[in-house]
Design an enzyme around this catalytic site. Structure first.
Site, PDB file in Angstrom:
ATOM      1  CD  GLU A 131     -19.824  28.567  23.762  1.00  0.00           C
ATOM      2  OE1 GLU A 131     -19.164  28.769  22.724  1.00  0.00           O
ATOM      3  OE2 GLU A 131     -21.032  28.302  23.755  1.00  0.00           O
ATOM      4  CE  LYS A 331     -15.409  42.790  21.325  1.00  0.00           C
ATOM      5  NZ  LYS A 331     -15.769  43.612  20.168  1.00  0.00           N
ATOM      6  CB  CYS A 427      26.038  58.690  26.057  1.00  0.00           C
ATOM      7  SG  CYS A 427      27.430  58.543  24.903  1.00  0.00           S
ATOM      8  CB  CYS A 444      26.376  53.315  22.295  1.00  0.00           C
ATOM      9  SG  CYS A 444      27.660  54.356  23.042  1.00  0.00           S
ATOM     10  CB  CYS A 449      27.791  54.658  26.988  1.00  0.00           C
ATOM     11  SG  CYS A 449      26.079  55.171  26.711  1.00  0.00           S
TER      12      CYS A 449
END
Length: 699
Positions: A131, A331, A427, A444, A449
């Site tokens: 399961e 696990k 920038c 911005c 840019c």
């Protein structure tokens, strides 16, 4: 091998220290639902303690965390004593540990000799029920004469907390069982929070500047322990049953898989992804499958549970003080790890949106190395209070961008100060960063840019847009530096002769890039619209515009009102599209694309009758006459929507074999019509939900 001598003082001191740390973190996890470290770190400490106790048995004590289950019952809720203890499971973290467990199991059943190596047990046919290991909260729900009377958490395995009224709010927990149910039935299972609910909850947190929840498991646990059941109800938790505690009456059952089928026949939700396998070799293969596809589910899993299917054999094997010998949890690799946060930087996207991100000491999470992770926005950095130098928890689930969950405050260096959001764009244009009123992100606003320029070109070439293979981040940056690219329109006019003198560009690589760019000219109009990077316009809206207006020129000529009237677009997208197309520099780029021969034509008119326009149909489970993609195409091909979750706007839910329990429960809770495959076919043909009252057009 165990050492018969007394442990040296330094070993005893190490064990004592380890137990103290484990107890602290166990209390954070089990009792407060607020762990400070990932499960993987806790599991590793438990493994260290187990190894030391195995080598030095004189150090084992009854109160050691290796010898007992879970946490303690909270004083917030009344205690409930479990008539049958709720045990935890031992863990296997790889195939070798699984086979070692199998060897112990087969020796316990006298099926192999002691000298048989563990690896040799892989092909022994025993019968194992497998399961999914749901990552949630263990709950025991008691029914008497078919009536729901009590629900309790696991607690320490013997005494849990009474959470009856909170569990009563779960749509997947029936209030009554059908006639013929046992006089007493204690159904045990896992309460969990579906991914869709978790994501919606985090979106709501972000809107108000509150910290995001760490993961569905902890959020489900916290939701379950609310004093007000109405809060629990609002969290839309769900439940899978996977075991029986006390039972009085009922049929004679000889196998665990048979018991799960019986629970399902009583109306209790049982996860459909279960299977009985003969050998551990088959079990290992199934575990590997679900490790790969764990994120295809609507809920979180962290492993595979393996149980001997035969109940007589289970009784023969018995249990330790903590866990049954006949079961184990495999696990999966952890999706949360701790690492050092070296610094916090910001990135500027194609729309000018500024996102802070963490620069991390590289760590393997979820099977891949993570060196950077998102921090979302200024509010989230402040809410989480993560600082450069902190030890932080990093989470990566599947293909989702890695995220910093929060700091380990106990490990914080003295003198650290909160991180401050920059005020100037990096920038180089000395442009201030602006946070528009009512928004959570900074931007911005400078059109020149360079970060935005590069972002727009990268996005245009990405797989989700024009899919130009070979035009990735590094090449785009290089081409901008060389003056080959100023905007997306320049992609189709690249001077390939200039590339021949550059290092790393041979005839083959240039030819491949040229072919990829040529192929992009014929991409569908939907891809082009997405590639234009118009704010708020995604694939669904782009597809709707392309289908409605027929070509890009039709969209350019449309008024804002005409755009907003398109189903799936609306006023916000329409305003954004109109604003984009009203800017001369954007139209200049469109003209470049036109001259380059990029496809502006939309899809041909639909061949199928548009019976589902304005309707939203959810499909769950397996249909006989449609694949999953086929059912979605059938809906969209008739003008409808096929979302992945159920809401008040859902027209109908189509249910096939092994449907998602959370979708089904949500549909029932909201009163959404539920159709079988025959009803689905009728809906496709007529656009009318079978059994629903016809629309009254006469008012």
């Amino acid at each position: 091998m165990a050492n018969p001598e007394a442990a040296p003082p330094e070993i005893a001191e190490k064990v004592t220290s380890l137990r103290e740390i484990i107890e602290y973190h166990a209390a954070r996890y089990y009792d407060h639902d607020d762990p400070e470290i990932p499960d993987a770190d806790y599991d590793e400490m438990i493994r260290q303690l187990e190894a030391l106790e195995a080598e030095w048995p004189d150090l084992i004590t009854e109160d050691s965390r290796t010898q007992r289950v879970g946490g303690v019952a909270s004083a917030t809720f009344a205690p409930v004593e479990h008539r049958v203890p709720m045990m935890s499971l031992d863990n296997a973290f790889d195939v070798d540990e699984l086979y070692a467990w199998g060897g112990r199991l087969l020796r316990g059943l006298d099926l192999i000799d002691n000298d048989v190596e563990d690896q040799a047990v892989a092909g022994q046919d025993v019968g194992y029920a497998t399961e999914l290991k749901i990552d949630g909260v263990a709950i025991s729900i008691r029914y008497e004469d078919g009536r729901f009377v009590q629900a309790a958490t696991r607690g320490n395995g013997r005494v849990g907390e009474d959470v009856t009224e909170n569990i009563r709010t779960l749509a997947t927990v029936p209030e009554r069982l059908p006639a013929g149910a046992p006089a007493v039935l204690e159904a045990r299972g896992e309460v969990y929070m579906p991914w869709a609910v978790f994501e919606a909850l985090n979106a709501a947190q972000e809107e108000v500047g509150a910290p995001r929840y760490a993961n569905p498991r902890n959020t489900a646990a916290g939701s379950l322990r609310q004093k007000d059941p109405r809060v629990t109800s609002s969290r839309e938790l769900a439940w899978w049953s996977y075991q029986v505690g006390e039972i009085q009456g009922g049929p004679e059952i000889t196998a665990h898989s048979e018991m799960l089928g019986y629970l399902g026949s009583l109306g209790l939700p049982v996860n459909p992804e279960r299977k009985v396998l003969g050998t551990l070799k088959e079990v290992a293969a199934r575990s590997a499958h679900w490790q790969e596809y764990r994120h295809s589910l609507e809920y979180e899993i962290d492993g595979l549970v393996v149980k001997v299917d035969d109940l007589a054999r289970q009784r023969s094997l018995g249990s330790t003080s903590k866990a049954p010998r006949w079961a184990i949890a495999i696990k999966f690799p952890p999706e949360e790890k701790t690492t050092r946060l070296n610094d916090i930087h910001i990135s500027v996207g194609r729309t000018g949106r500024v996102t802070p991100f963490a620069v991390l000491e590289p760590v393997v999470v979820g099977g891949s190395t993570v060196g950077m992770a998102t921090l979302h926005n200024q509010d989230q950095v402040a809410a989480k209070d993560v600082r450069p130098g902190d030890t932080v928890i990093v989470r990566k689930a599947g293909d989702v961008i890695p995220e910093v969950v929060g700091p380990v405050v106990a490990d914080r260096v003295k003198g650290s100060v909160p991180w401050e959001f920059p005020t100037i764009c990096p920038c180089g244009l000395n442009q201030p960063l602006v946070r528009p009123e009512g928004e959570s992100e900074h931007r911005c606003l400078h059109g020149a840019c360079p970060y935005q320029k590069q972002g727009r070109i990268e996005y245009f070439a990405s797989r989700s847009a024009m899919d130009i293979e070979g035009l990735g981040e590094q090449r785009v940056h290089q081409f901008i530096e060389l003056g080959l690219l100023e905007d997306i329109g320049d992609i189709f006019a690249i001077d390939f002769d200039r590339l021949r003198d550059l290092e790393g560009y041979g005839d083959l690589s240039i030819s491949n890039l040229q072919s990829a760019i040529d192929e992009a000219r014929s991409r569908p109009l939907t891809n082009l619209l997405v590639g234009l990077a118009i704010r708020h316009l995604g694939p669904a809206g782009a597809e709707a515009l392309a289908r409605t207006f027929g070509d890009l020129d039709g969209i350019i000529a449309a008024t804002e009102q005409e755009l907003a009237a398109v189903d799936g677009v609306g006023p916000t997208i329409a305003d954004s599209v109109r604003e984009f197309l009203d800017q001369e520099q954007n139209l200049a780029v469109v003209d470049k694309l036109r001259e380059a021969g990029v496809n502006f034509e939309g899809p041909p008119p639909p061949e199928l009758a548009q019976t589902l326009v304005g309707l939203s149909v959810v499909v769950t489970g397996t249909l006989g006459g449609f694949s999953r993609d086929g059912a979605e195409d059938a809906i969209k091909g008739r003008g409808g929507k096929s979302p992945g979750s159920v809401s008040k706007k859902t027209t109908a839910v189509v249910v096939g074999d092994s449907p998602g329990a959370s979708k089904l429960a949500k549909a029932e809770d909201l009163g959404v019509p539920i159709l079988d495959e025959g009803g689905f076919v009728e809906l496709l043909e007529t656009g009318h939900v079978p059994g629903a009252a016809p629309d009254d057009d006469d008012g």
